[in-house]
Design a protein around this motif. Structure first.
Motif, PDB file in Angstrom:
ATOM      1  N   GLU A 385       0.950  -1.284  -0.183  1.00  0.00           N
ATOM      2  CA  GLU A 385      -0.222   0.186  -0.205  1.00  0.00           C
ATOM      3  C   GLU A 385       1.055   1.572   0.369  1.00  0.00           C
ATOM      4  N   ASP A 386       1.625   1.343   0.420  1.00  0.00           N
ATOM      5  CA  ASP A 386       3.457   2.383   0.552  1.00  0.00           C
ATOM      6  C   ASP A 386       3.179   2.705  -0.812  1.00  0.00           C
ATOM      7  N   GLU A 387       3.175   1.653  -1.741  1.00  0.00           N
ATOM      8  CA  GLU A 387       3.948   1.577  -2.912  1.00  0.00           C
ATOM      9  C   GLU A 387       5.742   2.589  -3.469  1.00  0.00           C
ATOM     10  N   LYS A 388       6.148   1.689  -1.867  1.00  0.00           N
ATOM     11  CA  LYS A 388       7.660   1.852  -1.508  1.00  0.00           C
ATOM     12  C   LYS A 388       7.912   1.071  -1.643  1.00  0.00           C
ATOM     13  N   THR A 389       7.456  -0.756  -0.588  1.00  0.00           N
ATOM     14  CA  THR A 389       7.805  -1.854  -0.978  1.00  0.00           C
ATOM     15  C   THR A 389       7.524  -2.945  -1.393  1.00  0.00           C
ATOM     16  N   VAL A 390       7.414  -3.736  -1.672  1.00  0.00           N
ATOM     17  CA  VAL A 390       7.409  -4.735  -2.144  1.00  0.00           C
ATOM     18  C   VAL A 390       7.067  -6.334  -1.139  1.00  0.00           C
ATOM     19  N   ARG A 391       5.884  -7.423  -1.494  1.00  0.00           N
ATOM     20  CA  ARG A 391       5.667  -8.173  -0.352  1.00  0.00           C
ATOM     21  C   ARG A 391       6.261  -9.107  -0.762  1.00  0.00           C
ATOM     22  N   ALA A 392       8.079  -8.642  -0.459  1.00  0.00           N
ATOM     23  CA  ALA A 392       9.204  -9.782  -0.511  1.00  0.00           C
ATOM     24  C   ALA A 392       9.849 -10.670   0.942  1.00  0.00           C
ATOM     25  N   MET A 393       9.966 -11.478   0.562  1.00  0.00           N
ATOM     26  CA  MET A 393      11.157 -12.505   2.111  1.00  0.00           C
ATOM     27  C   MET A 393      11.801 -12.777   1.760  1.00  0.00           C
ATOM     28  N   ASP A 394      13.327 -12.497   2.200  1.00  0.00           N
ATOM     29  CA  ASP A 394      14.195 -13.444   1.916  1.00  0.00           C
ATOM     30  C   ASP A 394      14.634 -13.721   3.168  1.00  0.00           C
ATOM     31  N   ILE A 395      15.132 -15.690   3.829  1.00  0.00           N
ATOM     32  CA  ILE A 395      15.449 -16.446   5.056  1.00  0.00           C
ATOM     33  C   ILE A 395      16.883 -16.444   4.635  1.00  0.00           C
ATOM     34  N   LEU A 396      17.248 -15.716   6.258  1.00  0.00           N
ATOM     35  CA  LEU A 396      18.622 -15.658   5.986  1.00  0.00           C
ATOM     36  C   LEU A 396      19.379 -16.584   7.415  1.00  0.00           C
ATOM     37  N   PHE A 397      20.323 -17.276   6.993  1.00  0.00           N
ATOM     38  CA  PHE A 397      20.703 -18.355   8.209  1.00  0.00           C
ATOM     39  C   PHE A 397      21.877 -18.150   8.786  1.00  0.00           C
ATOM     40  N   PRO A 398      22.267 -18.990   9.780  1.00  0.00           N
ATOM     41  CA  PRO A 398      23.558 -18.389   9.697  1.00  0.00           C
ATOM     42  C   PRO A 398      24.875 -18.926   9.327  1.00  0.00           C
ATOM     43  N   GLU A 399      25.870 -18.577   9.106  1.00  0.00           N
ATOM     44  CA  GLU A 399      26.737 -19.391   8.624  1.00  0.00           C
ATOM     45  C   GLU A 399      26.646 -19.137   7.135  1.00  0.00           C
ATOM     46  N   ILE A 400      26.021 -19.366   6.529  1.00  0.00           N
ATOM     47  CA  ILE A 400      25.100 -19.049   5.234  1.00  0.00           C
ATOM     48  C   ILE A 400      24.893 -17.580   4.488  1.00  0.00           C
ATOM     49  N   GLY A 401      24.080 -16.614   5.490  1.00  0.00           N
ATOM     50  CA  GLY A 401      23.235 -15.923   4.661  1.00  0.00           C
ATOM     51  C   GLY A 401      22.247 -15.753   4.235  1.00  0.00           C
ATOM     52  N   GLU A 402      21.799 -15.406   2.480  1.00  0.00           N
ATOM     53  CA  GLU A 402      20.516 -15.521   2.271  1.00  0.00           C
ATOM     54  C   GLU A 402      20.873 -17.077   2.046  1.00  0.00           C
ATOM     55  N   ILE A 403      18.700 -17.558   2.051  1.00  0.00           N
ATOM     56  CA  ILE A 403      19.264 -19.464   2.198  1.00  0.00           C
ATOM     57  C   ILE A 403      18.158 -19.930   0.807  1.00  0.00           C
ATOM     58  N   VAL A 404      16.641 -18.592   1.490  1.00  0.00           N
ATOM     59  CA  VAL A 404      15.824 -18.566   1.086  1.00  0.00           C
ATOM     60  C   VAL A 404      15.054 -17.367  -0.081  1.00  0.00           C
ATOM     61  N   GLY A 405      14.972 -16.948  -1.319  1.00  0.00           N
ATOM     62  CA  GLY A 405      14.690 -15.820  -1.757  1.00  0.00           C
ATOM     63  C   GLY A 405      12.719 -15.505  -1.965  1.00  0.00           C
TER      64      GLY A 405
END
Ligand code: 4AD
Ligand code: MG
Length: 479
Positions: A385-405
């Motif tokens: 609704e804010d027209e600035k952000t999108v309904r994204a998600m990233d999952i970050l894991f210890p030692e790995i960083g981004e594992i899911v986008g």
């Protein structure tokens, strides 16, 4: 019989004649009696073979060297030794394949991972790599099992694609043109109309767009296949060819999407904890030994097994990008300029150092970041609704960083078209994708899990080249 079976039924079957095939890990002993450690890949454990010179011919004994391949027939019996419960008293040994002792690269000693990467054709015979690849198998199986149990349809999306709109990085071109004689059009550019597919084609960077088409009819689908990115990023977490799991679910919003990812990751890790005990214990010990060589501040705070158990037993921390930026902005690390990339505020892309700070220092658990600025995410993510952000998600894991986008997808035709225009994406190439928004569109969501990053997390291996049988990276496509 397979060694795993022999060692699991143990005493119940002693004093029985068996045949067992495998590779020699090691041999020791004297002239009259010597012992072979045999491994067949079914388990990390070796089977002890006892050879007495009175029953095995001297010529044969000479050829039993580390790396040679044998077929042993003999009597399975209870062992007097303290290290094993059973052993095989050899009656006959066939040398299936000799291994020249001077030339065989894998001597019975510790080899560096770099050395083993250069010998990737033989590394399946080591404790570390056989464990890694048994776990990789378990994870593959667990993933298919999880989706099957949850009512998903597996969908094989194409590897060759004409869509290059994902924006997930450089693509490898697919052509059967003679590269020394490429047909050019009047403007001097390549004329793809004469090429095999009659248009420009590449290896896919993601099966998502096609998976979405499947979900908007089949309801819940997932694709698990190879994906390709020609980025020149020579890091320990990037491959040019990697495997990705991409579920896509109709009628699901972002929260349900995150719930699904969390449930799936926990299921897979639990599956390995239940089914790969010996391999995980070995890798746990291996990592402890490796880290004991490091300076204290570089060591992990917990062991591999502790980490795995922690992740399955605790909820992932969920927060928005805006909240994450606030935390980073006010962090000591940022104030003391300890990040390579300083955080200045909303709009900054999160680098892996920031992701790891949030996971390892701030929350000490897997972290899910949602609602990123639209400028740093793909066109298909649903506009907030804010027209600035999108309904994204990233999952970050210890030692790995981004594992899911992943994200909730933009299901509203007009807004999707506007976003494509803003990002210079030609509608003409994606007419089929837009069609689904014209005919019976609905709320839907999905994500992509980098399979090798999951294997890294579960095995504790620190370089992605060590969790895929034959890694493809810049300047390297050996084997
Ligand atoms: O974040 P990415 O680029 O997302 C997509 O491709 C979406 N189409 C997924 C979707 O929503 N269906 O990639 C997803 C994951 C990353 O989180 C990372 O784990 C992994 O794929 N990944 C790589 N793994 C190894 N080598 C690379 N070069 C990778 N690039 C991404
Ligand atoms: Mg991503």
């Amino acid at each position: 019989m397979k060694i795993k079976k022999i060692l699991s039924i143990q005493k119940k079957i002693t004093d029985k004649n068996i045949i067992v095939n495998g590779w020699v890990k090691n041999r020791r002993g004297s002239k009259n009696v010597f012992f072979i450690s045999l491994n067949d890949g079914s388990t990390i454990e070796n089977l002890q073979i006892v050879c007495e010179s009175k029953s095995i011919n001297e010529e044969v004994i000479k050829q039993i060297t580390t790396g040679s391949c044998l077929s042993v027939s003999g009597l399975l019996k209870t062992s007097d030794g303290s290290k094993q419960t059973v052993e095989v008293l050899a009656e006959k040994i066939l040398i299936l394949g000799k291994a020249d002792a001077d030339k065989y690269p894998l001597q019975p000693k510790k080899h560096s991972l770099e050395f083993l990467r250069e010998n990737a054709h033989l590394r399946f015979r080591t404790n570390t790599f056989s464990s890694v690849f048994r776990i990789r198998h378990s994870l593959t199986f667990a993933i298919h099992n999880f989706f099957n149990l949850n009512g998903f349809t597996s969908l094989h999306t194409p590897i060759i694609t004409s869509a290059d709109a994902e924006g997930a990085g450089e693509m490898f071109k697919v052509t059967n043109y003679d590269l020394n004689n490429i047909p050019l059009g009047e403007n001097g550019e390549v004329d793809y109309s004469k090429d095999f597919f009659g248009q420009k084609t590449s290896l896919t960077v993601s099966g998502q767009l096609e998976a979405e088409l499947g979900a908007l009819g089949l309801g819940k689908v997932y694709t698990f296949g190879p994906t390709f990115r020609a980025e020149n990023s020579n890091t320990s977490r990037h491959l040019a060819e990697f495997w990705m799991i991409e579920p896509e679910v109709a009628f699901a919003d972002l929260k349900e999407n995150i719930d699904l990812a969390e449930k799936m990751l926990k299921y897979c890790i639990n599956y390995c904890l239940d089914n790969n005990k010996l391999d995980l214990e070995y890798l746990n010990m291996r990592l402890k030994n490796e880290e004991s060589q490091l300076k204290k501040e570089l060591r992990s705070e917990s062991s591999l097994l502790e980490r795995l158990k922690f992740v399955v037993n605790n909820e992932f921390k969920r927060l928005s990008y805006t909240e994450a930026i606030k935390i980073l902005l006010h962090s000591k690390a940022n104030k003391k300029k300890r990040f390579r990339f300083q955080i200045s505020g909303f709009g900054d892309d999160l680098q892996s150092e920031h992701e790891r700070y949030l996971v390892e220092k701030e929350f000490k658990r897997p972290v899910v970041i949602t609602d990123y600025p639209k400028e740093i995410k793909a066109f298909y993510m649903r506009l907030n609704e804010d027209e600035k952000t999108v309904r994204a998600m990233d999952i970050l894991f210890p030692e790995i960083g981004e594992i899911v986008g992943g994200s909730q997808r933009e299901e509203r035709l007009k807004i999707l078209q506007k976003r494509m225009k803003e990002m210079n994406i030609d509608e003409k190439h994606l007419w089929w994708y837009l069609d689904t928004r014209k005919f019976g569109s609905c709320e839907h969501s999905g994500f992509g899990l980098g399979f090798e990053r999951l294997v890294m997390f579960v095995t504790g291996m620190k370089n992605i080249r060590d969790v895929i049988p034959f890694p493809r990276t810049p300047k390297n496509a050996e084997f």
